[in-house]
Write a protein that holds these residues in place. Structure first.
Motif, PDB file in Angstrom:
ATOM      1  N   MET A   1       2.124   6.594   1.314  1.00 41.78           N
ATOM      2  CA  MET A   1       2.746   6.527  -0.010  1.00 41.78           C
ATOM      3  C   MET A   1       3.490   5.203  -0.175  1.00 41.78           C
ATOM      4  SD  MET A   1       5.339   9.216  -1.863  1.00 41.78           S
ATOM      5  CE  MET A   1       6.798   8.763  -0.939  1.00 41.78           C
ATOM      6  N   ILE A   2       3.296   4.574  -1.294  1.00 40.18           N
ATOM      7  CA  ILE A   2       3.949   3.295  -1.546  1.00 40.18           C
ATOM      8  C   ILE A   2       5.413   3.514  -1.944  1.00 40.18           C
ATOM      9  CG2 ILE A   2       3.998   1.254  -3.048  1.00 40.18           C
ATOM     10  CD1 ILE A   2       0.920   1.479  -3.154  1.00 40.18           C
ATOM     11  N   LYS A   3       6.286   2.826  -1.240  1.00 36.92           N
ATOM     12  CA  LYS A   3       7.720   2.911  -1.516  1.00 36.92           C
ATOM     13  C   LYS A   3       8.313   1.562  -1.927  1.00 36.92           C
ATOM     14  CE  LYS A   3       8.452   6.616   1.877  1.00 36.92           C
ATOM     15  NZ  LYS A   3       9.218   7.010   3.111  1.00 36.92           N
ATOM     16  N   ASN A   4       7.591   0.476  -1.618  1.00 34.06           N
ATOM     17  CA  ASN A   4       8.144  -0.865  -1.795  1.00 34.06           C
ATOM     18  C   ASN A   4       7.170  -1.763  -2.550  1.00 34.06           C
ATOM     19  OD1 ASN A   4      10.382  -0.235   0.182  1.00 34.06           O
ATOM     20  ND2 ASN A   4       8.611  -0.111   1.560  1.00 34.06           N
ATOM     21  N   ILE A   5       7.681  -2.462  -3.552  1.00 31.01           N
ATOM     22  CA  ILE A   5       6.900  -3.420  -4.330  1.00 31.01           C
ATOM     23  C   ILE A   5       7.381  -4.817  -3.945  1.00 31.01           C
ATOM     24  CG2 ILE A   5       6.047  -4.025  -6.620  1.00 31.01           C
ATOM     25  CD1 ILE A   5       5.754  -1.014  -5.853  1.00 31.01           C
ATOM     26  N   VAL A   6       6.455  -5.651  -3.484  1.00 33.92           N
ATOM     27  CA  VAL A   6       6.802  -6.994  -3.024  1.00 33.92           C
ATOM     28  C   VAL A   6       6.121  -8.007  -3.939  1.00 33.92           C
ATOM     29  CG1 VAL A   6       6.825  -8.596  -1.087  1.00 33.92           C
ATOM     30  CG2 VAL A   6       6.914  -6.119  -0.651  1.00 33.92           C
ATOM     31  N   PHE A   7       6.924  -8.821  -4.591  1.00 33.46           N
ATOM     32  CA  PHE A   7       6.414  -9.791  -5.558  1.00 33.46           C
ATOM     33  C   PHE A   7       6.468 -11.220  -5.027  1.00 33.46           C
ATOM     34  CE2 PHE A   7       7.947  -6.508  -8.638  1.00 33.46           C
ATOM     35  CZ  PHE A   7       6.780  -6.363  -9.398  1.00 33.46           C
ATOM     36  N   ASP A   8       5.405 -11.975  -5.290  1.00 34.64           N
ATOM     37  CA  ASP A   8       5.487 -13.429  -5.255  1.00 34.64           C
ATOM     38  C   ASP A   8       6.369 -13.855  -6.442  1.00 34.64           C
ATOM     39  OD1 ASP A   8       4.881 -16.166  -4.816  1.00 34.64           O
ATOM     40  OD2 ASP A   8       3.146 -16.043  -6.161  1.00 34.64           O
ATOM     41  N   ILE A   9       6.794 -15.108  -6.472  1.00 37.57           N
ATOM     42  CA  ILE A   9       7.626 -15.594  -7.577  1.00 37.57           C
ATOM     43  C   ILE A   9       6.819 -16.415  -8.579  1.00 37.57           C
ATOM     44  CG2 ILE A   9       9.558 -17.100  -8.212  1.00 37.57           C
ATOM     45  CD1 ILE A   9      11.024 -16.155  -5.719  1.00 37.57           C
TER      46      ILE A   9
ATOM     47  N   SER B   1       7.993 -15.414  -1.285  1.00 34.81           N
ATOM     48  CA  SER B   1       7.451 -16.553  -2.020  1.00 34.81           C
ATOM     49  C   SER B   1       7.545 -17.854  -1.241  1.00 34.81           C
ATOM     50  CB  SER B   1       8.213 -16.713  -3.345  1.00 34.81           C
ATOM     51  OG  SER B   1       7.653 -17.744  -4.135  1.00 34.81           O
ATOM     52  N   ASN B   2       6.535 -18.701  -1.430  1.00 33.74           N
ATOM     53  CA  ASN B   2       6.628 -20.089  -0.986  1.00 33.74           C
ATOM     54  C   ASN B   2       7.498 -20.823  -1.993  1.00 33.74           C
ATOM     55  OD1 ASN B   2       4.891 -19.469   1.077  1.00 33.74           O
ATOM     56  ND2 ASN B   2       3.150 -20.610   0.270  1.00 33.74           N
ATOM     57  N   PHE B   3       8.653 -21.282  -1.531  1.00 38.84           N
ATOM     58  CA  PHE B   3       9.623 -21.895  -2.435  1.00 38.84           C
ATOM     59  C   PHE B   3      10.461 -22.870  -1.641  1.00 38.84           C
ATOM     60  CE2 PHE B   3      12.084 -21.725  -6.387  1.00 38.84           C
ATOM     61  CZ  PHE B   3      11.140 -21.243  -7.285  1.00 38.84           C
TER      62      PHE B   3
ATOM     63  N   GLY C   1      14.608 -10.178  -0.179  1.00 35.42           N
ATOM     64  CA  GLY C   1      13.367 -10.922  -0.136  1.00 35.42           C
ATOM     65  C   GLY C   1      13.448 -12.137   0.754  1.00 35.42           C
ATOM     66  N   ILE C   2      12.366 -12.893   0.755  1.00 36.14           N
ATOM     67  CA  ILE C   2      12.247 -14.058   1.616  1.00 36.14           C
ATOM     68  C   ILE C   2      11.701 -15.234   0.822  1.00 36.14           C
ATOM     69  CG2 ILE C   2      10.750 -15.024   3.425  1.00 36.14           C
ATOM     70  CD1 ILE C   2      11.183 -12.546   5.052  1.00 36.14           C
TER      71      ILE C   2
ATOM     72  N   TYR D   1       4.810 -12.443   6.473  1.00 36.50           N
ATOM     73  CA  TYR D   1       4.728 -11.044   6.030  1.00 36.50           C
ATOM     74  C   TYR D   1       5.413 -10.131   7.049  1.00 36.50           C
ATOM     75  CZ  TYR D   1       1.094 -13.187   3.154  1.00 36.50           C
ATOM     76  OH  TYR D   1       0.407 -13.999   2.290  1.00 36.50           O
ATOM     77  N   LEU D   2       5.190 -10.419   8.322  1.00 39.56           N
ATOM     78  CA  LEU D   2       5.821  -9.627   9.371  1.00 39.56           C
ATOM     79  C   LEU D   2       7.332  -9.808   9.359  1.00 39.56           C
ATOM     80  CD1 LEU D   2       3.272 -10.307  12.262  1.00 39.56           C
ATOM     81  CD2 LEU D   2       3.414  -8.305  10.760  1.00 39.56           C
ATOM     82  N   ARG D   3       7.777 -11.011   8.999  1.00 41.86           N
ATOM     83  CA  ARG D   3       9.223 -11.272   8.937  1.00 41.86           C
ATOM     84  C   ARG D   3       9.872 -10.419   7.853  1.00 41.86           C
ATOM     85  NH1 ARG D   3      13.800 -11.110  10.301  1.00 41.86           N
ATOM     86  NH2 ARG D   3      15.343 -12.606   9.567  1.00 41.86           N
ATOM     87  N   LEU D   4       9.207 -10.272   6.702  1.00 36.55           N
ATOM     88  CA  LEU D   4       9.745  -9.420   5.638  1.00 36.55           C
ATOM     89  C   LEU D   4       9.874  -7.979   6.126  1.00 36.55           C
ATOM     90  CD1 LEU D   4      10.463  -9.278   2.490  1.00 36.55           C
ATOM     91  CD2 LEU D   4       8.172  -8.298   2.267  1.00 36.55           C
ATOM     92  N   LEU D   5       8.826  -7.479   6.783  1.00 36.21           N
ATOM     93  CA  LEU D   5       8.870  -6.105   7.299  1.00 36.21           C
ATOM     94  C   LEU D   5      10.017  -5.921   8.277  1.00 36.21           C
ATOM     95  CD1 LEU D   5       5.050  -5.502   7.970  1.00 36.21           C
ATOM     96  CD2 LEU D   5       6.361  -4.863   5.931  1.00 36.21           C
ATOM     97  N   GLU D   6      10.169  -6.898   9.176  1.00 35.04           N
ATOM     98  CA  GLU D   6      11.219  -6.826  10.193  1.00 35.04           C
ATOM     99  C   GLU D   6      12.604  -6.887   9.561  1.00 35.04           C
ATOM    100  OE1 GLU D   6      12.416  -9.356  14.193  1.00 35.04           O
ATOM    101  OE2 GLU D   6      11.598 -10.416  12.466  1.00 35.04           O
ATOM    102  N   LYS D   7      12.776  -7.808   8.629  1.00 31.41           N
ATOM    103  CA  LYS D   7      14.096  -8.037   8.047  1.00 31.41           C
ATOM    104  C   LYS D   7      14.631  -6.807   7.328  1.00 31.41           C
ATOM    105  CE  LYS D   7      16.584 -11.347   5.111  1.00 31.41           C
ATOM    106  NZ  LYS D   7      16.475 -12.609   4.339  1.00 31.41           N
TER     107      LYS D   7
END
Length: 201
Positions: free
Chosen positions: A1-9, A108-110, A131-132, A147-153
């Motif tokens: 089940m999806i619980k998290n929405i992750v957006f690029d900027i 996002s790449n920023f 976010g990251i 992507y793994l860093r976001l999950l870990e953080k």
């Protein structure tokens, strides 16, 4: 089940308006094309987002792509506040998703420079659950580690996350790490694709 929405900027929660920004300097067509090719369309541009080099060091890399364009490149890079424009739908959409019980993150790449000078377009960041930005982690999409860093953080599970990005290569990289993925074209299309995954705001 999806619980998290992750957006690029860029081109997702904001409009990436680099063409308008560069044209605002009134360059002729040939000069415009040369500045574009030396900057936003060059591999060196990614080094801004990686956050390892200083702004001046990256600008020198851009100039090295076409040394005769040094002055136009410096003019264009002096203030990059026009690179990104605010999307009015961003904050209401984030709040709708949160009201539906989802957590909302950005990935996002920023660059540090764009983060400072495009603050007007990033007013949605405090509304998110976190976010990251690539420059902070010294990693850029589509590197798997970001992507793994976001999950870990945020102690997230990939199979409970859906990632939206305007670039298919970045979406495919997220899918390879276990995320659901949506290639973003418009908000309306994204809402439809999210609904197909069972995400309703």
């Amino acid at each position: 089940m999806i619980k998290n929405i992750v957006f690029d900027i860029g081109n997702v929660l904001t409009y990436y308006t680099w063409e308008k920004h560069i044209r605002s300097f009134g360059f002729g067509e040939e000069m415009y094309e040369r500045v574009v090719n030396a900057t936003v369309k060059s591999q060196a541009w990614n080094e801004f987002d990686r956050g390892v080099m200083s702004d001046e060091e990256v600008i020198e890399l851009l100039i090295a792509n076409d040394p005769a364009m040094e002055q136009p490149i410096r003019r264009m890079m002096q203030d990059v506040s026009g690179l990104v424009s605010r999307a009015d739908y961003a904050i209401p959409w984030i709040r709708e998703l949160q009201a539906g019980g989802y957590h909302v993150y950005y990935l996002s790449n920023f660059s540090f420079k764009a983060g400072r000078e495009c603050r007007h377009a990033l007013d949605f960041i405090p509304v998110t659950d976190g976010g990251i930005l690539s420059c902070e982690e010294k990693l850029i999409k589509p590197q798997p580690e970001i992507y793994l860093r976001l999950l870990e953080k945020y102690s997230l599970k990939a199979e409970e996350c859906v990632f939206l990005d305007d670039l298919e290569t970045n979406v495919e990289a997220a899918r390879a790490q276990g995320f659901y993925g949506i290639v973003f074209t418009t908000k309306e299309d994204a809402v439809s694709q999210l609904a197909a995954l069972g995400v309703h705001s």
